[in-house]
Design a protein around this motif. Structure first.
Motif, PDB file in Angstrom:
ATOM      1  N   SER A 159       0.982  -1.194  -0.308  1.00  0.00           N
ATOM      2  CA  SER A 159       0.105   0.183   0.188  1.00  0.00           C
ATOM      3  C   SER A 159       0.779   1.294   0.000  1.00  0.00           C
ATOM      4  O   SER A 159       1.741   1.472   0.559  1.00  0.00           O
ATOM      5  CB  SER A 159      -0.846  -0.035   1.245  1.00  0.00           C
ATOM      6  N   ILE A 160       0.694   2.181  -0.861  1.00  0.00           N
ATOM      7  CA  ILE A 160       1.297   3.361  -0.849  1.00  0.00           C
ATOM      8  C   ILE A 160       0.508   4.538  -0.328  1.00  0.00           C
ATOM      9  O   ILE A 160      -0.429   4.911  -0.744  1.00  0.00           O
ATOM     10  CB  ILE A 160       1.709   3.791  -2.464  1.00  0.00           C
ATOM     11  N   HIS A 161       1.151   5.148   0.837  1.00  0.00           N
ATOM     12  CA  HIS A 161       0.583   6.107   1.458  1.00  0.00           C
ATOM     13  C   HIS A 161       1.269   7.266   1.301  1.00  0.00           C
ATOM     14  O   HIS A 161       2.236   7.508   0.531  1.00  0.00           O
ATOM     15  CB  HIS A 161       0.748   5.648   3.051  1.00  0.00           C
ATOM     16  N   ILE A 162       0.394   8.073   1.832  1.00  0.00           N
ATOM     17  CA  ILE A 162       0.783   9.804   1.314  1.00  0.00           C
ATOM     18  C   ILE A 162       2.152  10.049   2.075  1.00  0.00           C
ATOM     19  O   ILE A 162       2.944  10.824   1.282  1.00  0.00           O
ATOM     20  CB  ILE A 162      -0.280  10.875   1.952  1.00  0.00           C
ATOM     21  N   SER A 163       2.707   9.535   2.987  1.00  0.00           N
ATOM     22  CA  SER A 163       4.092   9.624   3.731  1.00  0.00           C
ATOM     23  C   SER A 163       5.119   9.406   2.736  1.00  0.00           C
ATOM     24  O   SER A 163       6.102   9.703   2.886  1.00  0.00           O
ATOM     25  CB  SER A 163       3.935   9.089   4.996  1.00  0.00           C
TER      26      SER A 163
END
Length: 202
Positions: A159-163
């Motif tokens: 999962s690619i998060h905004i961080s």
């Protein structure tokens, strides 16, 4: 720096649905410029000119526009464009006046880099885009056309998060209470993440 597109406008002296319909019959797109602690200004644009600009500007919500009105230049953002339900021809536009370095909220498109070489996708994984746009807070002069998510090292199940996204200087997410997800690399239909990984290793 990207050159701001320029649109020529004329002032409208009457509001209301009747005046808007008349403007459209005259080959114009009615609109309003508001914000900046100034009175709302009713305007209209040449329908052909505005239609061409609208169709050629995919990231309209994050594009600063210079409106020329009675010898004055007004920087604006398009906040809402009403379209005809059948033809998609612009019927009305709401424009937010930009003043000074006052910060604003703006929806910015998400683009993906290295999708063709992404390890997870090459193993059969599927890119699942959770957010096609991200709301950012920034000054008008710092509005980016888009943000880029790098998939160079993304694996199945990631999962690619905004961080994990490098945001342009002078911008920050409007959502601050969680590290929200931009996209995931899902396992192929009918397979678990482990099975997809195992099939590649065999």
């Amino acid at each position: 720096m990207t050159t701001q597109p320029v649109l020529n406008a004329t002032a409208r002296d009457r509001g209301g649905k009747g005046a808007a319909r008349q403007a459209r019959r005259d080959g114009l797109v009615p609109g309003v410029i508001y914000g900046g602690k100034q009175p709302a200004q009713m305007v209209s644009f040449n329908a052909r000119e505005f239609g061409l600009f609208f169709n050629r500007t995919p990231d309209l919500a994050s594009t600063v526009i210079e409106v020329k009105l009675d010898g004055e230049s007004i920087r604006v953002l398009a906040r809402d464009v009403q379209l005809h339900p059948v033809t998609d021809v612009p019927l009305h536009v709401d424009l937010l006046r930009l003043t000074g370095d006052h910060e604003i909220r703006v929806d910015v498109a998400v683009h993906f880099a290295n999708e063709a070489t992404c390890p997870g996708i090459k193993k059969g994984g599927v890119l699942n885009v959770v957010r096609h746009e991200v709301e950012l807070i920034c000054a008008p002069d710092a509005i980016p056309q888009s943000i880029t998510v790098d998939l160079a090292n993304a694996q199945i199940g990631d999962s690619i998060h905004i961080s994990a996204v490098e945001l342009p200087k002078g911008t920050r997410p409007a959502i601050t209470d969680r590290d929200f997800t931009i996209a995931t690399i899902a396992a192929p239909a009918g397979l678990s993440e482990g099975e997809a990984e195992g099939g590649e290793e065999a």
